[in-house]
Design an enzyme around this catalytic site. Sequence first.
Site, PDB file in Angstrom:
ATOM      1  N   TRP A   1     -17.526 -17.551   5.833  1.00 53.47           N
ATOM      2  CA  TRP A   1     -18.781 -16.800   5.935  1.00 53.47           C
ATOM      3  C   TRP A   1     -18.703 -15.666   6.950  1.00 53.47           C
ATOM      4  O   TRP A   1     -19.433 -14.693   6.847  1.00 53.47           O
ATOM      5  CB  TRP A   1     -19.937 -17.742   6.294  1.00 53.47           C
ATOM      6  CG  TRP A   1     -19.672 -18.605   7.491  1.00 53.47           C
ATOM      7  CD1 TRP A   1     -19.922 -18.298   8.804  1.00 53.47           C
ATOM      8  CD2 TRP A   1     -19.080 -19.898   7.487  1.00 53.47           C
ATOM      9  NE1 TRP A   1     -19.528 -19.322   9.625  1.00 53.47           N
ATOM     10  CE2 TRP A   1     -19.003 -20.335   8.840  1.00 53.47           C
ATOM     11  CE3 TRP A   1     -18.600 -20.754   6.489  1.00 53.47           C
ATOM     12  CZ2 TRP A   1     -18.472 -21.565   9.220  1.00 53.47           C
ATOM     13  CZ3 TRP A   1     -18.074 -21.987   6.862  1.00 53.47           C
ATOM     14  CH2 TRP A   1     -18.011 -22.386   8.209  1.00 53.47           C
TER      15      TRP A   1
ATOM     16  N   HIS B   1       0.813  -1.213   0.000  1.00 52.43           N
ATOM     17  CA  HIS B   1       0.000   0.000   0.000  1.00 52.43           C
ATOM     18  C   HIS B   1       0.852   1.270   0.000  1.00 52.43           C
ATOM     19  O   HIS B   1       0.351   2.368   0.234  1.00 52.43           O
ATOM     20  CB  HIS B   1      -0.952  -0.013   1.192  1.00 52.43           C
ATOM     21  CG  HIS B   1      -2.012  -1.059   1.066  1.00 52.43           C
ATOM     22  ND1 HIS B   1      -1.755  -2.410   1.218  1.00 52.43           N
ATOM     23  CD2 HIS B   1      -3.329  -0.979   0.773  1.00 52.43           C
ATOM     24  CE1 HIS B   1      -2.863  -3.094   1.041  1.00 52.43           C
ATOM     25  NE2 HIS B   1      -3.836  -2.245   0.764  1.00 52.43           N
TER      26      HIS B   1
ATOM     27  N   THR C   1       0.014  -2.242  19.772  1.00 56.50           N
ATOM     28  CA  THR C   1      -0.603  -3.469  19.260  1.00 56.50           C
ATOM     29  C   THR C   1      -1.684  -3.057  18.263  1.00 56.50           C
ATOM     30  O   THR C   1      -2.539  -2.230  18.587  1.00 56.50           O
ATOM     31  CB  THR C   1      -1.211  -4.289  20.409  1.00 56.50           C
ATOM     32  OG1 THR C   1      -0.185  -4.593  21.366  1.00 56.50           O
ATOM     33  CG2 THR C   1      -1.822  -5.579  19.897  1.00 56.50           C
ATOM     34  N   MET C   2      -1.641  -3.614  17.062  1.00 53.95           N
ATOM     35  CA  MET C   2      -2.571  -3.161  16.025  1.00 53.95           C
ATOM     36  C   MET C   2      -2.940  -4.287  15.074  1.00 53.95           C
ATOM     37  O   MET C   2      -2.080  -5.015  14.574  1.00 53.95           O
ATOM     38  CB  MET C   2      -1.961  -2.011  15.215  1.00 53.95           C
ATOM     39  CG  MET C   2      -2.900  -1.461  14.147  1.00 53.95           C
ATOM     40  SD  MET C   2      -2.216  -0.035  13.275  1.00 53.95           S
ATOM     41  CE  MET C   2      -0.940  -0.823  12.261  1.00 53.95           C
ATOM     42  N   VAL C   3      -4.234  -4.403  14.837  1.00 49.77           N
ATOM     43  CA  VAL C   3      -4.757  -5.271  13.789  1.00 49.77           C
ATOM     44  C   VAL C   3      -5.106  -4.382  12.604  1.00 49.77           C
ATOM     45  O   VAL C   3      -5.797  -3.380  12.756  1.00 49.77           O
ATOM     46  CB  VAL C   3      -6.008  -6.035  14.272  1.00 49.77           C
ATOM     47  CG1 VAL C   3      -6.700  -6.718  13.107  1.00 49.77           C
ATOM     48  CG2 VAL C   3      -5.640  -7.059  15.338  1.00 49.77           C
TER      49      VAL C   3
END
Length: 332
Positions: free
Chosen positions: A224, A44, A169-171
């Site tokens: 799903w 990105h 901390t990162m998602v």
Amino acid sequence: MKVTFEQLKAAFNRALISRGVDSETADACAEMFARTTESGVYSHGVNRFPRFIQQLENGDIIPDAQPKRITSLGAIEQWDAQRSIGNLTAKKMMDRAIELAADHGIGLVALRNANHWMRGGSYGWQAAEKGYIGICWTNSIAVMPPWGAKECRIGTNPLIVAIPSTPITMVDMSMSMFSYGMLEVNRLAGRQLPVDGGFDDEGNLTKEPGVIEKNRRILPMGYWKGSGMSIVLDMIATLLSDGASVAEVTQDNSDEYGISQIFIAIEVDKLIDGPTRDAKLQRIMDYVTTAERADENQAIRLPGHEFTTLLAENRRNGITVDDSVWAKIQAL
């Protein structure tokens, strides 16, 4: 090949200025693209830049546009990006969410008519660096089949959650197993995906990134569950911003622009004192990372903790850029 941060930024800056972007805007945009790449998010950053220039040339991105506030409801604001540059506007919107959180404890900015924000994790990180929980997500053009379908009807709609721990901390995750940017990174490196990332033309699960890029049958994260999350994230962003949904962006626009985004900041220190916060976070991290390993040679990682290491390595050794991508940048 290896390049320096300065070389990257100069190449981005040159391409922007040559297309009529004013010098101040070009410098800020080039800085963000270079910082994203330096942080190790090549998909990105540098890899995405030629696509950004294509949208700039097509008129999807309006470089001199500025976001405009439409509605203010205390801790919640609604803004119109007016198709301005995506990464610069996203940074402004998270800054605004932080300002609202400083006053109200929480701040939410809903943005419509936006462009691709590039690395969404930048804005969660931006909040966490200032001691706030940062949450943001975006919708997109339809690039993923809903669970049980062959045809793309939902977005990858990445969601970011950043926590002000030490380290942060990162998602930062799309609702697909892999973003299209990461499919490209693995294809360029000649690598298979580590786990199944989509379906081949016969409907079988595959780890071949090039096949998935071509047929666009990317696999929702958690099957799903990722499909369902994509749909509800799109609904929330659309409603709160009064903006375009994945369906509208896909059916009404010639490309991915005019999308909807959400930025949330929460001031943790209004709810818990600093030493208690730090102790609780450290206990969580220690409890997770000291679990018995399935593979003694593979450490248990916490999300986002690798970025500090990647950044240090890239500053020390130079930034790795694929030769073919760098050639495209130089030709812009």
